[in-house]
Motif scaffolding. Structure first.
Motif, PDB file in Angstrom:
ATOM      1  N   ALA A 243     -10.204  61.285   5.016  1.00  0.00           N
ATOM      2  CA  ALA A 243      -9.178  60.830   5.023  1.00  0.00           C
ATOM      3  C   ALA A 243      -8.735  60.742   6.973  1.00  0.00           C
ATOM      4  CB  ALA A 243      -8.092  60.320   4.446  1.00  0.00           C
ATOM      5  N   ALA A 247     -11.390  59.100   9.073  1.00  0.00           N
ATOM      6  CA  ALA A 247     -10.968  57.139   8.803  1.00  0.00           C
ATOM      7  C   ALA A 247      -9.534  57.228  10.105  1.00  0.00           C
ATOM      8  CB  ALA A 247     -10.300  57.956   7.733  1.00  0.00           C
ATOM      9  N   ALA A 249      -6.885  57.286  10.142  1.00  0.00           N
ATOM     10  CA  ALA A 249      -5.601  57.235   8.980  1.00  0.00           C
ATOM     11  C   ALA A 249      -3.966  57.508   9.815  1.00  0.00           C
ATOM     12  CB  ALA A 249      -5.662  56.901   7.678  1.00  0.00           C
ATOM     13  N   ARG A 250      -3.762  56.552   9.051  1.00  0.00           N
ATOM     14  CA  ARG A 250      -2.019  56.679   9.689  1.00  0.00           C
ATOM     15  C   ARG A 250      -0.556  57.241   8.125  1.00  0.00           C
ATOM     16  NH1 ARG A 250      -3.130  52.653  12.628  1.00  0.00           N
ATOM     17  NH2 ARG A 250      -2.221  51.181  11.112  1.00  0.00           N
ATOM     18  N   VAL A 252      -1.799  57.736   4.249  1.00  0.00           N
ATOM     19  CA  VAL A 252      -2.680  57.822   2.617  1.00  0.00           C
ATOM     20  C   VAL A 252      -1.488  58.186   1.623  1.00  0.00           C
ATOM     21  CG1 VAL A 252      -3.760  59.292   1.975  1.00  0.00           C
ATOM     22  CG2 VAL A 252      -4.481  59.466   4.512  1.00  0.00           C
ATOM     23  N   ASP A 269      -6.141  54.719   1.867  1.00  0.00           N
ATOM     24  CA  ASP A 269      -5.677  55.157   3.798  1.00  0.00           C
ATOM     25  C   ASP A 269      -6.345  53.707   4.116  1.00  0.00           C
ATOM     26  OD1 ASP A 269      -8.772  55.338   4.584  1.00  0.00           O
ATOM     27  OD2 ASP A 269      -9.218  56.657   3.859  1.00  0.00           O
ATOM     28  N   ASP A 270      -5.475  54.208   5.007  1.00  0.00           N
ATOM     29  CA  ASP A 270      -4.880  52.725   6.091  1.00  0.00           C
ATOM     30  C   ASP A 270      -5.984  53.150   7.023  1.00  0.00           C
ATOM     31  OD1 ASP A 270      -3.977  53.867   7.605  1.00  0.00           O
ATOM     32  OD2 ASP A 270      -2.018  53.119   7.832  1.00  0.00           O
ATOM     33  N   GLY A 271      -7.697  53.195   7.417  1.00  0.00           N
ATOM     34  CA  GLY A 271      -8.112  53.926   8.473  1.00  0.00           C
ATOM     35  C   GLY A 271      -9.096  53.302   8.623  1.00  0.00           C
ATOM     36  N   ARG A 272     -10.110  53.299   9.197  1.00  0.00           N
ATOM     37  CA  ARG A 272     -10.951  52.193   9.632  1.00  0.00           C
ATOM     38  C   ARG A 272     -12.575  52.277   9.143  1.00  0.00           C
ATOM     39  NH1 ARG A 272     -14.067  56.305  13.963  1.00  0.00           N
ATOM     40  NH2 ARG A 272     -14.684  58.238  12.504  1.00  0.00           N
ATOM     41  N   SER A 301     -14.161  50.026   0.061  1.00  0.00           N
ATOM     42  CA  SER A 301     -14.331  50.539   1.451  1.00  0.00           C
ATOM     43  C   SER A 301     -14.628  48.860   2.025  1.00  0.00           C
ATOM     44  CB  SER A 301     -14.782  51.849   1.839  1.00  0.00           C
ATOM     45  OG  SER A 301     -14.680  51.733   3.529  1.00  0.00           O
ATOM     46  N   GLY A 306      -9.877  50.245   5.348  1.00  0.00           N
ATOM     47  CA  GLY A 306      -9.087  50.886   5.297  1.00  0.00           C
ATOM     48  C   GLY A 306     -10.211  51.755   3.792  1.00  0.00           C
TER      49      GLY A 306
END
Length: 322
Positions: A243, A247, A249-250, A252, A269-272, A301, A306
């Motif tokens: 993450a 990712a 992400a901001r 987790v 996570d709020d990633g790609r 995913s 995320g």
């Protein structure tokens, strides 16, 4: 019925049907052939070919399923099996599928055994390196700090300021060595258990990456064997690392709770996000560790929304912690 007689029987059925139609249908062939008769014969041939192709596709469908399974089977996702066709299961196709399923059983067992040996050797090597870093490098750097302190106390300015700067650099390096030791061998996992180890891991992760970590860990957790606890800790560690590194992400979220007869660890996570075809060594390593503990690893995913990693570990009967 063997594959030869199956194909022979299907072809015989089509040809026999066509012969019966020629014998009893009011169809004649003139010399020279009339256009209407040619159309009827060509149409009959087309019907025979379509019927033959359809019956053959139906008869050889188990082989098509076997071919698709051979090209997509993954030993890190155990349990993929083909149903054996036929009530008696005495045909060559049924025997081939049974043999293939038995081969998968053997390969999965051998893969799990070899992975267990590799991962246990890897953990032993991690423990050895962590011990050497703690005993050799850590103690040497601590001694350097003491020498620098004594030298700084007796040194004049501006040398004293430079020695204080060297102290800070050495102290930061010592903290980094200690952090590496904790990553290589989480002593808190052996001493205090999974709850405390995950708490320490997420706090350290948030401190060093700057990401927001939402942690929901149940305190009333069942007792797992040390091997299963280590697998859950390593999966959480690898998930957090992915993450942070890949990712973008901001935030987790880490969840640990009991669900029926299993302990469930979830990291979201709020990633790609990731694509299934892009699974790297880290994710495959998590799958191997899950096999080692008899756990199920699910990765959900979608690019841009995320990633959620869910590890479900069965809870065995309670055992006293050594």
């Amino acid at each position: 019925m063997s594959l030869f007689w199956r194909i022979f029987g299907l072809n015989a059925l089509v040809l026999g049907t066509a012969t019966a139609l020629l014998l009893w249908a009011p169809v004649t062939v003139s010399v020279p052939v009339l256009l209407t008769e040619a159309i009827i014969l060509v149409g009959g041939l087309a019907v025979m070919l379509v019927a033959n192709g359809t019956l053959l596709r139906w008869g050889l469908a188990p082989l098509d399923r076997l071919t698709r399974m051979m090209t997509t089977v993954d030993l890190l996702r155990p349990g993929q099996r083909l149903p054996v066709p036929g009530a008696r299961g005495g045909s060559e196709v049924s025997e081939l599928i049974r043999t293939f399923n038995a081969m998968l059983d053997r390969l999965e067992h051998e893969r799990a055994t070899s992975s267990a040996r590799v991962l246990l050797a890897q953990e032993a090597e991690r423990r050895r390196i962590a011990q050497e870093l703690h005993d050799e490098v850590g103690q040497s750097m601590t001694a350097i700090l003491l020498v620098l302190k004594r030298a700084a106390d007796d040194a004049p300015e501006p040398l004293r300021g430079e020695l204080h700067q060297a102290q800070e650099i050495t102290r930061a390096s010592l903290d980094e060595v200690r952090r590496l030791v904790r990553r290589l061998r989480p002593g808190v996992l052996d001493d205090l258990g999974l709850f405390s180890a995950l708490t320490s891991l997420t706090e350290d992760f948030a401190t060093h990456t700057g990401l927001r970590v939402v942690r929901r860990l149940d305190t009333d957790l069942p007792t797992l064997d040390q091997e299963s606890e280590l697998v859950m800790y390593r999966v959480a560690q690898e998930s957090l690392t992915n993450a942070a590194r890949h990712a973008d992400a901001r935030q987790v979220e880490v969840y640990l709770h009991r669900a029926g007869g299993a302990l469930v660890l979830e990291i979201a996570d709020d990633g790609r996000g990731i694509e299934a075809a892009c699974e790297g060594a880290g994710i495959r390593g998590m799958r191997e560790r899950a096999l080692l503990a008899g756990a199920a690893l699910d990765i959900t995913s979608t690019p841009g929304t995320g990633t959620r990693i869910r590890l479900t570990t069965p809870v065995a009967r309670k055992q006293p912690r050594p």
